[in-house]
Design an enzyme around this catalytic site. Structure first.
Site, short mmCIF file in Angstrom:
data_model
loop_
_atom_site.label_atom_id
_atom_site.label_comp_id
_atom_site.label_asym_id
_atom_site.label_seq_id
_atom_site.Cartn_x
_atom_site.Cartn_y
_atom_site.Cartn_z
N TRP A 353 0.84 -1.21 0.00
CA TRP A 353 0.00 0.00 0.00
C TRP A 353 0.87 1.25 0.00
CZ3 TRP A 353 -2.01 2.75 4.86
CH2 TRP A 353 -1.09 2.65 5.91
N ASP A 354 2.16 1.08 0.29
CA ASP A 354 3.11 2.20 0.27
C ASP A 354 2.96 3.01 -1.02
OD1 ASP A 354 3.95 0.08 1.94
OD2 ASP A 354 6.00 0.81 1.99
N GLU A 496 0.87 -2.40 12.48
CA GLU A 496 1.21 -3.82 12.42
C GLU A 496 1.67 -4.40 13.76
OE1 GLU A 496 3.74 -4.59 9.03
OE2 GLU A 496 2.11 -4.19 7.63
N LYS A 609 2.82 0.84 16.01
CA LYS A 609 4.02 0.93 15.18
C LYS A 609 4.01 2.22 14.36
CE LYS A 609 6.33 -1.86 11.61
NZ LYS A 609 6.17 -3.02 10.71
N GLN A 610 2.81 2.60 13.87
CA GLN A 610 2.74 3.67 12.88
C GLN A 610 1.35 4.30 12.86
OE1 GLN A 610 3.03 0.02 10.32
NE2 GLN A 610 2.50 1.53 8.74
#
Ligand code: BGC
Length: 777
Positions: A353-354, A496, A609-610
């Site tokens: 998806w980046d 994640e 994580k993000q």
């Protein structure tokens, strides 16, 4: 020791050069990756000419995916190396860790993509050796890499140069090639043919060297290697000039798509030789000149300028633009962008998806032709998306979490990394339950359409992607009888560190958005474009999709803020245990939490994580009011380690939106340093492609304030304290715009052929072709 130097050069090269100012064998990976060169077709890591323990010598050709063994997933194979040159001076092989290194610098010039290394070295027997190494991968001639070496010695001694093609390289031990054939023609032109083991892709490599000093030349073939050895009697103080031209072709090249398998090998040999001879005649300087012209054009169209106390920021944005240009094959819709681009073996060359969420915005807003190619790739991925949906018992298009060749389907590895608690290898769940990518792709398709107005793309591909993914979601939701609602259970959201969660807010909202997009299309298309409607209806059956969506959409559970105003990231998140994150937040490295916890344990703590819910606030920015968004940003940032390179840039944008200016700039600086910063190990596996896109996003969409408000382009800049001016290009509905922003004024110039309407701040303006409009902010 300070190894990286950023603000080098002056005059017209100021803030265009990145320099490695000293040599340290422990940190080879850093500059191999960030100095990587390429053109989207060919990518070459900048390993030094002479060999060192710990080096990673990578060359990739886009699309040449292969599975090294049955138990592994497909990956981009590391091609036989052509960068290596063994240099032996008076019997001693050049090795900067031995002897005495008196001068060292290696510089990437972002303006023309050339890397130049200068050394002055004294061999263990006291022979002084000075050399300048130069290398380019041509932007004009995509098959070609060229290098030159100028050297001199301080005594009359024998110098031996040996270089050719080294097929003994692997992908961390996995060998991808068999069927090797080698030959040297006329004592000069080298030819090395190999075929991948499983995908049967042919690779043809050709090389030729020239030298301006008398030398004895000897062909040498070892196991999987082919070289020419040049023995030179070098005279003290006299410069010797050496060049090597290297040429790469593969049977996956677009132009060979229709060639019969029995003919391809001969064609590759012929074409390889042809391109080699052409390059050889031009020589290093000629090839560099041609490539520099292409770079010049790119920078004229794409450069972003920052004025103020902003040297590093300026250099970093150019670093991002450099890599964004060389990570994509702009005209081949069969290949995507790897998470590490073509700069390392990390993530195996796979697309995530980046691309759509972090990299594509750059292309959509500035190079729509490339954005279209990338979105056509996703259309071609529908094959794998249908396959995956079927395998998992769903309908429609369920995009693979990781994609490689267009029809490979899901290629996420099943296992990765050590579990610090059990000592086993950790199961990787992302390929099985990280589902949001299907909605992300549809979101990106819509953004592309809104920005470019490319109706043809929508007619041919875009509508179908949105409808097909919406059908997937309608089959993915589950009915909860007790609560009389539909839910999305057992997923991984963007964060994640949380596996097997239920009702991840990001996933549920994005899925709902995807289904709403589909309903809108099904309502409008029959009136607006009956022909396309008919074709798609026959293919997908609108009534079926509509019924399925309508059945669930009104009862799909969308987490709302709780009594404290917090949107639960998932059903589980807000009841997880608290953990003191100071140690991890302060760590200079990422992922250090994995040294203390395994994934199962991490699942039990309130740590991310993000960007996850924060990402949702950025993408669907009208879902919640300003106060709620702000509150949630603060709440979740506090619990986020930014252990993914996809996190800081999004946080920087929102921090700026919410008026947390210092925080925004701090996060921005940290985002700029993901690859360029002092962390010497973080780029070992390749640069972070999404981070380069994130740098563009946080500069232009963040400080530059560029966003789509529905169908309208809005520019509402808010510059950081240290900047006085930001200048950037955009393309809106095909028209090129130049935007110049100062602290309290914004000027937009329409350099196109048609009038453009947009919002500057809150004011709606019309800008006729060739005109400029200035507004006080
Ligand atoms: C991130 C993902 C990302 C992947 C590839 C992971 O570490 O958590 O969001 O897609 O890296 O960059």
């Amino acid at each position: 020791m300070k190894i990286m130097k950023y603000d080098m050069g002056s005059g017209e090269l100021k803030n265009w050069l990145i320099q490695e100012s000293s040599f340290d064998e422990r940190y080879l990976g850093k500059c191999e990756a960030i100095f990587a060169q390429g053109n989207g077709y060919l990518g070459v890591r900048n390993a030094l000419e002479e060999a060192y323990t710990g080096e990673v010598r990578n060359t990739f050709l886009t699309g040449t995916f292969n599975k090294a063994s049955r138990g592994e997933v497909t990956e981009l194979p590391n091609l036989p190396d052509m960068t290596g040159v063994t240099i032996t001076i008076d019997g001693h092989q050049l090795n900067l860790s031995r002897g005495q290194l008196q001068e060292y610098s290696r510089t990437l010039n972002l303006k023309n993509g050339e890397v130049v290394r200068k050394i002055s070295w004294v061999s263990p027997t006291g022979v002084g050796f000075k050399a300048e190494f130069k290398r380019i991968v041509s932007l004009a001639e995509e098959h070609t890499m060229a290098c030159s070496i100028d050297f001199s010695v301080n005594q009359d001694v024998q110098v031996i140069l040996e270089t050719g093609v080294d097929g003994s390289v692997t992908n961390s031990g996995a060998q991808h090639f068999e069927e090797i054939s080698r030959r040297i023609y006329g004592g000069r032109d080298m030819e090395y043919l190999s075929q991948t083991t499983e995908s049967k892709v042919w690779i043809a490599q050709h090389g030729a060297c020239s030298l301006d000093a008398p030398a004895a030349v000897l062909p040498v073939m070892g196991r999987r290697t082919l070289t020419n050895r040049y023995t030179i009697q070098a005279e003290a103080g006299k410069n010797v000039h050496f060049e090597k031209i290297s040429v790469f072709h593969s049977s996956r090249d677009q132009k060979y798509a229709d060639v019969k398998p029995e003919e391809i090998k001969e064609i590759l040999k012929q074409d390889g030789m042809k391109v080699l001879r052409r390059g050889f005649i031009k020589g290093y300087e000629g090839l560099k000149q041609e490539s520099t012209e292409k770079w010049k054009k790119y920078w004229e169209e794409s450069d972003i300028q920052i004025q103020g106390d902003a040297d590093f920021d300026q250099l970093a944005i150019r670093f991002a633009l450099y890599h964004l240009n060389i990570m994509v094959k702009h005209d081949d819709n069969r290949v995507g962008i790897g998470a590490k681009a073509l700069t390392g073996e990390g993530y195996k060359g796979h697309s995530f998806w980046d691309t759509e969420m972090f990299i594509l915005p750059y292309f959509t807003f500035t190079r729509p032709e490339t954005a279209r190619t990338l979105l056509e790739y996703r259309y071609r991925n529908l094959y794998g998306a249908h396959l995956k949906a079927k395998e998992q018992g769903y309908e429609g298009a369920m995009y693979p979490w990781e994609c490689a060749w267009v029809d490979d389907g899901e290629v996420t590895p099943l296992y990765m990394g050590a579990d610090v608690v059990t000592g086993k290898i950790t199961k990787c769940w992302t390929g099985i339950i990280e589902h949001h990518i299907s909605a992300d792709i549809s979101y990106a398709v819509e953004q592309y359409y809104l920005v470019t107005g490319d109706q043809d793309y929508m007619n041919q591909y875009g509508y179908e992607i949105i409808l097909d993914t919406a059908l997937f979601w309608a089959s993915r939701v589950e009915y909860n009888q007790e609560k009389d609602r539909y839910e999305i259970l057992d997923v991984i959201g963007p964060d994640e560190y949380k596996e097997h969660v239920d009702n991840n807010a990001y996933t549920n909202y994005m899925a709902a958005y995807n289904m709403k997009q589909a309903l809108k299309i099904m309502e409008e298309l029959p009136k607006e474009n009956p022909e396309v409607y008919k074709r798609l209806d026959e293919k997908l059956s609108f009534s079926q999709i509509k019924e399925k969506i309508e059945n669930c959409i009104h009862k799909l559970y969308l987490p709302v803020p709780n009594e404290d105003g917090i949107i639960p990231q998932s059903d589980q998140f807000l009841s997880l245990k608290k953990l003191d994150l100071t140690k991890y937040k302060e760590s200079k490295e990422v992922l250090t939490i994995y040294k203390d916890f395994n994934t199962e344990q991490l699942n039990q703590y309130m740590v991310s994580k993000q960007a996850d819910t924060v990402m949702l606030l950025f993408l669907l920015d009208t879902l919640f009011d300003e106060e709620t968004k702000k509150k949630n940003f603060v709440f979740y940032e506090d619990k986020t380690l930014h252990d993914s390179s996809l996190s800081k840039s999004t946080h920087a944008i929102l921090a700026n939106d919410f008026g947390f200016q210092d925080m925004a700039y701090d996060l921005y600086e940290r985002a700029l340093k993901i690859d360029l910063g002092p962390q010497m190990k973080s780029s070992d596996e390749g640069i972070h492609s999404a981070s380069t896109g994130g740098i563009w996003e946080s500069t232009v969409m963040g400080f530059g304030g560029v966003r789509m408000e529905g169908e309208h382009l809005r520019i509402a800049p808010k510059l950081p304290q240290k900047w006085n001016k930001l200048v950037f290009p955009l393309r809106f509905k095909g028209e090129p715009l130049k935007v110049e922003v100062e602290k309290d004024v914004a000027l937009v110039e329409n350099r196109g052929k048609n009038q453009v309407s947009l919002l500057i701040g809150k004011e709606f303006v019309n800008i006729p072709a060739g005109h400029k409009v200035q507004r006080t902010l």
